[in-house]
Design an enzyme around this catalytic site. Structure first.
Site, PDB file in Angstrom:
ATOM      1  N   TYR A  27      91.693  -0.323  19.643  1.00  0.00           N
ATOM      2  CA  TYR A  27      90.447  -1.018  19.323  1.00  0.00           C
ATOM      3  C   TYR A  27      90.319  -2.331  20.095  1.00  0.00           C
ATOM      4  CZ  TYR A  27      89.805   2.033  15.207  1.00  0.00           C
ATOM      5  OH  TYR A  27      89.632   3.092  14.360  1.00  0.00           O
ATOM      6  N   GLY A  47      75.177   3.954  11.538  1.00  0.00           N
ATOM      7  CA  GLY A  47      73.957   3.179  11.337  1.00  0.00           C
ATOM      8  C   GLY A  47      72.783   3.954  10.784  1.00  0.00           C
ATOM      9  N   LEU A  48      72.842   5.290  10.841  1.00  0.00           N
ATOM     10  CA  LEU A  48      71.723   6.100  10.370  1.00  0.00           C
ATOM     11  C   LEU A  48      71.400   5.846   8.908  1.00  0.00           C
ATOM     12  CD1 LEU A  48      72.083   9.696  11.876  1.00  0.00           C
ATOM     13  CD2 LEU A  48      70.226   8.062  12.252  1.00  0.00           C
ATOM     14  N   LEU A  49      72.441   5.608   8.099  1.00  0.00           N
ATOM     15  CA  LEU A  49      72.251   5.465   6.653  1.00  0.00           C
ATOM     16  C   LEU A  49      72.133   4.006   6.229  1.00  0.00           C
ATOM     17  CD1 LEU A  49      74.887   8.160   5.616  1.00  0.00           C
ATOM     18  CD2 LEU A  49      72.392   8.395   5.556  1.00  0.00           C
ATOM     19  N   GLY A  50      71.907   3.128   7.177  1.00  0.00           N
ATOM     20  CA  GLY A  50      71.837   1.706   6.875  1.00  0.00           C
ATOM     21  C   GLY A  50      70.420   1.151   6.831  1.00  0.00           C
ATOM     22  N   GLY A  51      69.425   2.006   6.557  1.00  0.00           N
ATOM     23  CA  GLY A  51      68.038   1.547   6.557  1.00  0.00           C
ATOM     24  C   GLY A  51      67.462   1.472   7.954  1.00  0.00           C
ATOM     25  N   SER A  57      83.138   5.915   9.412  1.00  0.00           N
ATOM     26  CA  SER A  57      81.699   6.034   9.671  1.00  0.00           C
ATOM     27  C   SER A  57      80.938   6.366   8.393  1.00  0.00           C
ATOM     28  CB  SER A  57      81.412   7.098  10.736  1.00  0.00           C
ATOM     29  OG  SER A  57      80.058   7.070  11.140  1.00  0.00           O
ATOM     30  N   PRO A  58      81.153   5.618   7.308  1.00  0.00           N
ATOM     31  CA  PRO A  58      80.501   5.933   6.035  1.00  0.00           C
ATOM     32  C   PRO A  58      78.988   5.769   6.065  1.00  0.00           C
ATOM     33  CG  PRO A  58      81.560   3.797   5.914  1.00  0.00           C
ATOM     34  CD  PRO A  58      82.012   4.421   7.199  1.00  0.00           C
TER      35      PRO A  58
END
Length: 329
Positions: free
Chosen positions: A53, A222-226, A217-218
């Site tokens: 990382y 970013g798709l599920l972050g509004g 990737s919970p």
């Protein structure tokens, strides 16, 4: 902050893991320090990183790997009891140099990679040493021999996995049991409302063996972050993300509408949904900013009603249950 056991171990960890993948690449060192301080103050007691990382930040390195670990190491070196207050997790597998043995899970590479991570992290032990991927070319007897040696030397405490298939988990555990070892304490898998494949075989295997699941990737990159509201506000993502938004627009509209109805942010609903699963030990919060960390801290407190859970299944259907019932009579 709520705490639970890491799988079947006696180690108690917070329901949120601080993910540090962005440190050194998208998040500078000063901001990373503030994020770690605030996470610690909020009760997060497990920090997750990996040897790879951080991204290519230094001109004298071909790949720039190890930067996230180095930032954590400098934060720990400030003292103040920081090291004793966290369970420190990192990973091994990815190529760190260009040599033929500078990657994967040979005993040779595991030993060298562990020593290098300890140096970068400025610590004498790693609490959770995770295999970043399965290495089917290396026998499990060799992998466990290497891990057991590190445990005997006090350099690592627990062993975890990441991105393993259900049968890899079973093979690893049966080999560990034959050697009278604990085996895996945890598994990191891709798991969120948009990615539910692990429900077929990985989650049943983890439940059977008492291994804790730490979803990565919970928030679905970013798709599920509004993401719809953010896009309307002019915060455009990458072309790949925009492509995914268009492909899932109807689902995203239904999802964000549901979140509005229950008065919770989309990101916290996504995290709370994962934490509702009893196999899930903790979800990774990998903030780029202090504000993102603060927003995620509420997630463990969010309780989703059965009606809401059912609606989420309608919007984001899973694979149909566990294998083989999901696809066979």
């Amino acid at each position: 902050m709520d705490y639970t056991h890491l799988g079947r171990t006696g180690l108690r960890v917070s329901r949120l893991v601080l993910g540090t993948m962005n440190f050194g690449e998208l998040t500078d060192e000063a901001t990373s320090f503030v994020i770690m301080d605030e996470a610690l103050d909020a009760g997060i007691n497990i920090f997750d990183t990996a040897d790879v990382y951080g991204g290519p930040q230094k001109p004298d390195r071909a790949k720039g790997y190890g930067i996230s670990e180095e930032i954590i190491g400098r934060w720990l070196a400030q003292g103040g009891g920081r090291r004793d207050r966290i369970a420190l997790a990192t990973k091994v597998y990815q190529p760190m140099e260009t040599g033929p043995n500078d990657k994967y899970l040979s005993a040779y590479h595991i030993r060298r990679a562990c020593e290098a991570s300890l140096k970068r992290l400025q610590t004498d032990h790693i609490d959770l040493y995770q295999m970043h991927h399965v290495d089917r070319a290396t026998p499990w007897e060799e992998v466990w021999q290497a891990m057991e040696q590190l445990i005997r030397e006090g350099k690592i405490t627990y062993v975890g996995s990441s991105n393993f298939a259900g049968w890899d988990i079973a093979t690893a555990q049966m080999t560990a049991a034959h050697r009278n070892g604990l085996g895996l304490a945890s598994e990191q898998s891709l798991y969120n409302l948009t990615q539910r494949t692990v429900e077929l075989e990985v989650i049943p295997a983890l439940r059977h063996f008492g291994i804790g699941l730490i979803p990565w990737s919970p928030i679905g990159m970013g798709l599920l972050g509004g993401v719809l509201k953010k896009a309307e506000g002019g915060r455009r993502g990458s072309p790949a993300l925009q492509q995914q938004i268009e492909a899932k627009r109807s689902q995203l509209e239904a999802y964000e509408s549901l979140c509005d109805q229950i008065g919770e942010t989309p990101a916290n609903v996504a995290l709370a949904w994962l934490l509702h699963n009893p196999v899930v030990t903790a979800a990774i919060s990998g903030p780029r900013t202090v504000e993102q960390l603060r927003a995620n801290l509420k997630a463990p407190e969010v309780k989703l009603a059965e009606e809401t859970l059912a609606k989420l299944d309608e919007i984001w259907p899973g694979p149909g249950g566990e294998a083989p019932v999901a696809y066979a009579w």
